[in-house]
Write an enzyme that holds these catalytic residues in place. Structure first.
Site, PDB file in Angstrom:
ATOM      1  N   ASP A 175       0.823  -1.086  -0.159  1.00 47.54           N
ATOM      2  CA  ASP A 175      -0.067   0.047   0.037  1.00 47.54           C
ATOM      3  C   ASP A 175       0.883   1.263  -0.310  1.00 47.54           C
ATOM      4  OD1 ASP A 175      -2.102   1.761   0.164  1.00 47.54           O
ATOM      5  OD2 ASP A 175      -3.331   0.848   1.662  1.00 47.54           O
TER       6      ASP A 175
HETATM    7  C1  BGC Z   1      -5.330   3.329   0.222  1.00 42.85           C
HETATM    8  C2  BGC Z   1      -5.018   2.257  -1.122  1.00 42.85           C
HETATM    9  C3  BGC Z   1      -4.968   2.933  -2.414  1.00 42.85           C
HETATM   10  C4  BGC Z   1      -3.765   3.955  -2.397  1.00 42.85           C
HETATM   11  C5  BGC Z   1      -3.603   4.640  -3.647  1.00 42.85           C
HETATM   12  C6  BGC Z   1      -3.773   3.979  -0.072  1.00 42.85           C
HETATM   13  O1  BGC Z   1      -3.742   5.104   1.111  1.00 42.85           O
HETATM   14  O2  BGC Z   1      -5.183   2.508   1.422  1.00 42.85           O
HETATM   15  O3  BGC Z   1      -6.402   1.691  -0.944  1.00 42.85           O
HETATM   16  O4  BGC Z   1      -5.066   2.242  -3.503  1.00 42.85           O
HETATM   17  O5  BGC Z   1      -3.668   4.763  -1.380  1.00 42.85           O
HETATM   18  O6  BGC Z   1      -4.320   5.851  -3.822  1.00 42.85           O
END
Ligand code: BGC
Length: 748
Positions: free
Chosen positions: A228
């Protein structure tokens, strides 16, 4: 691409660059070897492709269809619909040259306070696993890969970067990993995204057991593992643990860090190569087509409406208050600013810029219903605006029907923080309560991402849960209210009566460093049903404008599982869709076990007065639980109960059955009790032969007594039976004889 040749041709800096994202939305390219960069975008219920140069503002993305969020689409319980939704998302991603869609989010809704519950499918791993699999298959059928997220046990938003989800192995396996296991095995996702949190103290993006032993070795995952955004604390360590791609990368600093780690021996180049190989496969498989494609925006908008129509849940419908058919609505009053400014999507990384938002008010004005509208409250504050409230109440007093829109405003519910209450904002809650008391024909339409408390429930005529319904929210809401569509959504989460009824209420989010899963496997309906607690609406609940009758439960079983067949008749005058749910109760174990667990479900359309047969196949795994000492799934031989229902509390058919699973027995150890040795003839005989018969003086120990015929046999009093084998030494048996017995007992 010839993966092995390409890998051999890559320099160390190039490999180091590949395992770090080039920026937020691209992998690194290696022009020299014609390795393209892959583009990835959020999100699970609509594309969030940032406009060039708008990195800082995540709401500044291109226009795309805002589909219902998972909280709503999952309420369809409709796998083929979710697969089609995946196809639509895939088509849109392909049109935008996107190679990886960052979704679906398949974490479980453990507490209704979870800030991101709107983005997740269910409190039950089977529902989330099957619907998640359908979604993934749909997207990937369009030559767009997915990132299944957030692996794993990411069930709270506060301190999500550092908090540890602390739980037993059984809880992890049966609930929080189960969903991922189903999706990984059934849908072969291109990538899995690790979550921010830790599990039992180990950061997920650096957890070797999770990423290598379980995900790859046990489940056979062949894709790439990405982090993530900002989830990696130590990149070389993450690579060692099995992470392939850090997102986003840290530019040259990432490359330097990897090269340094190889130089110092902290990271082995073979390990780095493994990750590069996984990434080359992903790039090879999911690089976009040369020619950009297009899609039909209107058709996609209409499909978003179909998804919402199939998913909206009719929670209550006293005396058939609904449907309100045009021409029969009498004096209809519509209240609530949410009708005008609906809450229809989540907040955070799943935010979409819709192509065509149709508000409930706009759709009403376009319909054949005649109604007056009053805002009743202000969304931007939680205090009552007396003028707005009084005007609405006065209008409602003499109305034939009142429809009031209520829900959580965006400021109350988002990625990045958890809620601290399940109550509607005060101004909305008060107004709904007063309207319901004032006019017995009051229907409440809810727009929210997760469960709400409803202190006013008993005074209302009807309640419709539309969750966050996507850009066609207005059209779908009236489709259900007017009966143009017969509601068929069912809750995939329990609505507790109040927050304090949830099992984790005293501890959720309290410790900044740890989230204690003290309820273990007793989460959601597994808790409420086992403790026979009253709930507001049970898991699986959803009403229809017709009725279904269940009949003729037949079970055909063997040592591998069971086939369950039954009939459902639509006894009403309208076509409708039933959502039969099969629950299994295990009565044959001494382990703590929920009173029932969902093991199969489907959705089917049935014509008026028609009967359809439903068949569910259950395999051994559907009767199993995770055995920690043996580190494997165990199915007990013994009694079970099969229950078929329209919710976990509305069981229509049930029957008992006895299953005979051929289990390989637990190994005999020094901890095995004499009770087991005495009870099992094979062990008793072995013990006689190896221990008792080989003793010179068989009366020199305390294990034997004379039976009535004067033979020496194993003693059988309770105290002795309640001793483990290792205690035999204290009873006068040489330790080597016990070891020989154990070895022989396990050699079969
Ligand atoms: C989120 C993800 C997301 C990523 C990119 C993160 O903060 O937890 O679900 O895909 O950001 O935006």
């Amino acid at each position: 691409m010839d993966i092995e040749r390409t890998l051999a041709a890559l320099t160390l800096p190039e490999k180091a660059a590949l395992v770090s994202g080039k920026n937020n939305w691209y992998t690194a390219a290696v022009k020299r070897l014609e390795i393209p960069a892959l583009m990835m975008t959020d999100g699970p219920s609509g594309l969030r492709k940032q406009k060039p140069g708008s990195e800082a503002d995540f709401t500044d993305s291109i226009q795309a269809i805002a589909f219902p969020t998972a909280a709503l689409s999952a309420s369809s319980w409709n796998e083929s619909l979710l697969q089609k939704m995946g196809e639509h998302l895939g088509e849109e991603a392909r049109a935008e040259q996107v190679s990886l869609l960052l979704g679906p989010g398949i974490n479980l809704k453990r507490s209704p306070l979870g800030g991101r519950n709107f983005e997740y499918f269910s409190e039950d791993p089977l529902v989330a696993g099957k619907l998640g699999s359908a979604y993934v298959k749909g997207v990937q059928s369009q030559h767009v890969g997915v990132a299944v997220k957030h692996f794993a046990a990411n069930n709270r938003e506060n301190q999500r970067f550092t908090a540890s989800s602390d739980m037993s192995e059984r809880t992890l396996r049966e609930l929080y990993l189960r969903t991922f296991e189903i999706v990984v095995k059934a849908a072969l996702p291109a990538t899995v995204m690790t979550s921010y949190n830790k599990i039992n103290g180990v950061l997920n993006s650096q957890n070797q057991r999770l990423l290598r032993s379980i995900l790859r070795d046990e489940w056979g995952f062949h894709g790439a593992v990405m982090s993530d955004w900002g989830a990696v604390a130590d990149h070389p360590q993450a690579l060692r643990a099995g992470l392939d791609l850090e997102m986003p990368g840290k530019g040259q600093a990432s490359v330097d860090e990897i090269i340094r780690a190889i130089d110092t021996g902290e990271l082995d180049e073979g390990t780095l190569n493994k990750s590069v190989r996984h990434l080359l496969h992903i790039i090879d498989n999911w690089a976009p087509a040369e020619k950009p494609s297009t899609y039909d925006h209107e058709a996609h908008h209409n499909f978003a409406r179909t998804v919402a129509d199939d998913s909206i849940v009719l929670l209550k419908n006293h005396a058939n208050e609904l449907p309100l058919t045009p021409g029969h609505e009498g004096k209809l009053v519509v209240i609530g600013e949410l009708a005008e400014k609906p809450r229809y999507q989540g907040s955070g990384s799943s935010h979409v810029n819709p192509t065509n938002l149709v508000t409930p008010l706009a759709a009403l004005q376009n319909s054949d219903l005649k109604a007056d509208y009053y805002p009743g409250y202000r969304l931007d504050q939680s205090e009552t605006d007396d003028t707005l409230a009084q005007t609405a109440l006065t209008a409602a007093k003499n109305a034939d029907h009142v429809i009031v829109f209520a829900g959580y405003p965006e400021s109350a519910e988002s990625e990045g923080f958890d809620k601290n209450s399940l109550m509607l904002p005060e101004n909305q809650g008060d107004l709904v309560g007063q309207l319901a008391k004032l006019n017995p024909h009051t229907t409440v339409i809810l727009q929210n991402g997760s469960a709400v408390e409803m202190p006013w429930i008993h005074s209302t005529a009807a309640v419709v849960e539309t969750y966050l319904a996507g850009e066609s929210v207005g059209e779908s809401t009236w489709d259900i209210i007017t009966g143009a569509v017969n509601p068929s959504g069912h809750l995939t989460e329990t609505f507790p009566r109040r927050l304090t009824d949830t099992p984790m209420a005293p501890t959720f989010g309290q410790d900044p460093h740890h989230e204690y899963y003290t309820e273990g496997i007793f989460m959601g309906y597994r808790y409420y049903d086992t403790h026979e607690m009253h709930v507001l609406f049970p898991f699986g609940h959803g009403l229809s404008y017709t009725n279904f009758e269940y009949s003729k439960l037949v079970i055909d079983q063997n040592e591998h599982g069971a086939t369950v067949t039954f009939g459902i008749t639509n006894t009403g005058d309208r076509i409708g869709q039933a959502v039969p749910q099969l629950y299994v109760a295990n009565h044959s174990t001494h382990k703590p076990m929920p009173t029932k667990e969902l093991r199969a479900f489907t959705k089917l359309s049935i014509d008026p007065h028609e009967t359809k047969l439903v068949t569910f196949k259950l395999n051994r795994r559907d009767f199993s639980w995770w055995c920690e000492p043996k580190q494997r799934w165990e199915a007990d031989t013994g009694d079970y109960e099969i229950m078929i229902g329209e919710s976990s509390r509305d069981i229509r058919l049930q029957t008992k059955l006895t299953m005979d699973f051929k289990n390989s027995p637990a190994p005999i150890t020094t901890e095995t009790y004499f009770a087991q040795v005495v009870q099992e003839p094979r062990l008793r005989d072995l013990f006689q032969r190896i221990v008792l018969d080989s003793e010179q003086d068989r009366t020199n120990n305390f294990l034997t007594i004379k039976d009535d015929a004067g033979n020496l046999v194993l003693m059988q009093n309770q105290m002795f039976l309640n001793m483990p084998l290792r205690a035999a030494v204290a009873l006068g048996v040489p330790a080597n004889l016990i070891s020989s017995f154990i070895a022989a007992a396990n050699d079969h």
